[in-house]
Design an enzyme around this catalytic site. Structure first.
Site, mmCIF file in Angstrom:
data_model
loop_
_atom_site.group_PDB
_atom_site.id
_atom_site.type_symbol
_atom_site.label_atom_id
_atom_site.label_comp_id
_atom_site.label_asym_id
_atom_site.label_seq_id
_atom_site.Cartn_x
_atom_site.Cartn_y
_atom_site.Cartn_z
ATOM 1 N N GLY A 170 0.753 -1.256 0.000
ATOM 2 C CA GLY A 170 0.000 0.000 0.000
ATOM 3 C C GLY A 170 0.778 1.299 0.000
ATOM 4 N N GLY A 171 1.080 1.791 1.210
ATOM 5 C CA GLY A 171 1.712 3.105 1.342
ATOM 6 C C GLY A 171 3.067 3.226 0.672
ATOM 7 N N CYS B 22 -5.710 4.752 15.175
ATOM 8 C CA CYS B 22 -6.283 5.334 16.399
ATOM 9 C C CYS B 22 -7.774 5.592 16.226
ATOM 10 C CB CYS B 22 -5.594 6.645 16.753
ATOM 11 S SG CYS B 22 -3.982 6.434 17.495
#
Length: 599
Positions: free
Chosen positions: A217-218, A269
């Site tokens: 992904g990133g 988070c």
């Protein structure tokens, strides 16, 4: 090698860059991607034939596929992520800096003939709505069909973008390779990668990205963190706007009035959970514009406007369930990709937290029969890649090229003590200090850092493309431009009691905090009182009706722990010292003010 791509590209700069790359990487074939559904299906079929993709049960998940990565390529690799600027000072102490010339030479050596035996895909993509003043066009060259399929979901991609670029538009060069050339007759592995030589490199001198060795992904979908945050933050600094690691939501109260909020949280988070929140309180509505990235610019009326540059969700699967985030499950019901989740016997996907009891007869994320009580069935950073417009709570303004006006900016982290449930900055400068002082207990989204407390200013630590002290200064500068700025708030859903249990129920109940923020942006003074660390809700100011929350628990969530805050201020000041003389004085003054008021 097919040369028909040449006739479809009218941009001479793009054409010559592609020719340069082809000469460097020596692919067997070249393909210009048009972004069509037919192309997507053909690539998915190709990956199924190669054993890379597994189709899911179409009755449970229509047009959905499971992909398993190599166990050595499962998350963003921050230690191999570099910012190349002329001087190290410009990149700052929080980034890995390398000299651009040296790094280019090193990468050219790695990329030489790296696509031998593979197809080179040309992927034109647009971050932001097509034809929006906010938008940026990129072209990713990759040898990974998984990346092409993911980019179709995550960005506006293909022929329409090429048409928008025209013959002389500006585009960002993004070069990606899994780094595994194939010799003639050599059989490919399911997930090629080269972890030893992994590099994700950003060149700010010409706004380009080169990524080698990872398909994850990133690291590989270069429009996401690389262009939309690391390059765009640098550009925004030069041009007077902000590229932020933030969700954007529209919150409508029972009277039918709507406000837009942006919120920054470090990875895992609860950003996606908040972005897709399903309110239990009657009459309230929360709608989603994006769950990860916001580009924010001053509008003609002096307000700050935000767009989501993405076209899809790249969500953490772990813990997503009908209880925690029903909208996320609905979003990835169809036309989605799942990476590193478990596969059930009936062709469904599963991950820890999806149901209380794991189904029998699963295949785990490594492709083995799952054994109860052994290793987790899904990787903790397992993901779903799903289209934005499949979200049932999508805001009607999601594709507005002008963006939406922000009335609140929210900062949050995963903190078990000290930080209250919600508090409001006393001023813009105090709010910037709150962003600069953010820290959070780390998660699986980052390699090798599970469970430590780490500073993550503005949740941008891994994504700010230049010196973070200059970034703080950039945020401060918005107070001097005569703008109608949003109010700034801090939230913390993760306080624990002495037994280690979460005090606040969280999830859909977080709407109660959004309600307080909504009322504060309306100028309701009676629901808050001033403290050294910000405006906190009064005991009656926060709507807790119907909640099983004792007075003691509420007090713990909304009290300023003076000793804890003194330690917090000292911790933030110590962290800020890494920036030396570049650290903005206004932030240090805010820390001193809090300290003196706490005494």
């Amino acid at each position: 090698m097919t040369g028909d791509w040449i006739s479809k590209i009218t941009h001479s700069g793009l054409k010559s860059w592609i020719e340069e790359v082809i000469a460097l990487v020596s692919p067997d074939d070249v393909r210009l991607c048009d972004g069509s559904e037919a192309e997507y299906q053909q690539l998915c079929q190709q990956m199924q034939d190669a054993g890379v993709m597994t189709p899911l049960n179409p009755e449970l998940h229509p047009n959905c596929f499971l992909v398993r990565s190599s166990p050595s390529d499962v998350a963003r690799a921050e230690q191999f992520t570099f910012i190349c600027t002329k001087t190290q000072e410009e990149a700052g102490p929080t980034n890995n800096w390398r000299d651009p010339q040296e790094m280019r030479a090193e990468l050219h050596a790695l990329f030489r003939e790296c696509m031998r035996g593979r197809t080179l895909y040309i992927v034109p993509f647009c971050m932001g709505p097509l034809n929006s003043p906010f938008s940026l066009i990129g072209v990713e060259i990759t040898d990974s069909p998984y990346v092409v399929c993911s980019m179709k979901i995550m960005t506006r991609m293909g022929a329409s973008v090429l048409a928008m670029l025209g013959s002389n538009g500006t585009f960002y060069k993004c070069l990606h390779s899994v780094g595994k050339p194939l010799a003639p007759g050599e059989k490919d592995v399911a997930w090629p990668c080269d972890p030893e030589h992994m590099r994700i490199v950003h060149f700010q001198d010409d706004s380009s990205v080169m990524s080698f060795g990872s398909g994850y992904g990133g690291n590989a979908l270069l429009g996401k963190k690389c262009v939309a945050l690391r390059l765009a933050s640098y550009l925004g600094h030069q041009q007077g706007w902000l590229a932020e690691h933030m969700l954007i939501i529209g919150v409508t109260n029972p009277e039918g009035r709507k406000k837009y909020f942006a919120a920054a949280f470090p990875s895992a988070c609860g950003k996606t959970n908040l972005a897709m929140l399903m309110p239990k309180l009657p009459g309230w509505k929360v709608e989603c514009i994006g769950d990860d990235i916001a580009w924010i610019r001053p509008g003609n009326d002096g307000r700050l406007y935000a767009v989501n540059p993405e076209f899809g969700f790249f969500g953490v699967a772990l813990g997503t369930s009908e209880t925690t985030n029903p909208h996320a499950l609905a979003t990835c019901y169809a036309d989605s990709l799942f990476t590193n989740v478990a596969l059930t016997a009936d062709g469904d996907v599963w991950w820890e937290g999806k149901t209380t009891t794991p189904p029998q007869g699963m295949i785990d994320w490594k492709g083995r029969t799952w054994v109860s009580g052994g290793e987790p069935a899904a990787h903790p950073n397992a993901r779903f890649t799903a289209p934005l417009d499949h979200c049932p709570s999508l805001d009607p303004q999601w594709n507005n090229p002008q963006g939406v006006p922000l009335e609140a900016v929210i900062f949050g982290g995963r903190r078990t003590e000290t930080i209250p449930l919600v508090y409001e900055a006393l001023s813009w400068e105090h709010g910037v200090m709150m962003g600069a002082g953010m820290s959070s207990t780390t998660t699986a989204a980052i390699v090798g850092e599970l469970g430590k407390l780490r500073h993550d200013p503005f949740a941008m630590l891994p994504f700010c493309g230049y010196n973070m002290a200059a970034y703080f200064e950039h945020w401060l500068s918005f107070a001097t431009k005569g703008l109608q700025l949003p109010r700034i708030f801090g939230v913390n859903w993760f306080r624990k009691d002495e037994h280690g249990q979460f005090i606040w129920p969280g999830f859909s109940e977080n709407l109660r905090v959004l309600e307080w923020i909504f009322r504060r942006t309306d100028g309701e003074d009676a629901i808050a009182h001033r403290t050294p660390v910000g405006y906190l809700p009064t005991a009656e100011g926060l709507n807790t009706s119907g909640l099983d929350l004792s007075e003691d628990a509420l007090r713990a969530l909304l009290t300023v722990d003076a000793q804890g805050w003194k330690a917090e201020v000292s911790n933030i000041r110590k962290y800020c010292s890494i920036f030396g003389a570049d650290m903005p004085q206004r932030i240090l003054e805010e820390l001193s003010r809090i300290e003196s008021e706490l005494k």
